[in-house]
Write an enzyme that holds these catalytic residues in place. Sequence first.
Site, PDB file in Angstrom:
ATOM      1  N   GLY A  50      32.215  55.825  27.935  1.00  0.00           N
ATOM      2  CA  GLY A  50      31.986  57.130  27.318  1.00  0.00           C
ATOM      3  C   GLY A  50      32.789  58.248  27.943  1.00  0.00           C
ATOM      4  N   CYS A  51      33.618  57.920  28.924  1.00  0.00           N
ATOM      5  CA  CYS A  51      34.478  58.937  29.537  1.00  0.00           C
ATOM      6  C   CYS A  51      35.895  58.789  28.984  1.00  0.00           C
ATOM      7  CB  CYS A  51      34.520  58.783  31.056  1.00  0.00           C
ATOM      8  SG  CYS A  51      33.007  59.277  31.873  1.00  0.00           S
ATOM      9  N   GLN A  52      36.528  59.925  28.706  1.00  0.00           N
ATOM     10  CA  GLN A  52      37.908  59.920  28.221  1.00  0.00           C
ATOM     11  C   GLN A  52      38.831  59.371  29.307  1.00  0.00           C
ATOM     12  OE1 GLN A  52      39.226  63.808  27.066  1.00  0.00           O
ATOM     13  NE2 GLN A  52      41.309  63.151  26.685  1.00  0.00           N
TER      14      GLN A  52
END
Length: 140
Positions: A50-52
Site C-alpha cells: 500500500g506504499c508508493q
Amino acid sequence: MTIKEIQEEIIEDFDLFEDWMQRYEFIIEMGKSMPQIKEVNKSDENLIKGCQSKVWLHADYEDGKLLFSADSDAILTKGIVSLLLRIYNNQTPDDILSNEPYFIDAIGLKEHLSPTRANGLLSMVKQIKLLALAHKSKNA
C-alpha cells in the site's frame, strides 16, 4: 517515555517551524538519522503493502517490548516512518494497540502529503499495529 509523551514532544518540535518546507526538511533529516535496518530484514515479507515507495518494517520482541527497524527507498517516506518508530519503538504491544498516532493530525501531516503518500502513511500505521497484535497473541 510514554507514547503520549513522545507524541506531545513531536507536536512541540513541529511548532518550532514556520512553514511546511522547514517541516519537510526536518522529516527528511529524521529519516537520514534513523538507524539502518539489517539487510537480511529488507525482505519481501517485511515490505509494507500500500506504499508508493518501498518501505520495509521489521520488529523484534524483547523483554515484552517491540523493537522496530525500517527503511525506505524514498527519503521523505523514510522520514515519515522514522516519526512513527519514534513513538512506537520500544513500547509494549498493548501500548501500541491502545495509542493512535494523533500527532499526524495535530501537526497537519496527512493534509500536506500527496494522496498516495497519505495512504502509505496509513499502511505503515496499520502494519505497526498488526505486528503488535501478532506479538501480543504469540506471547500471551
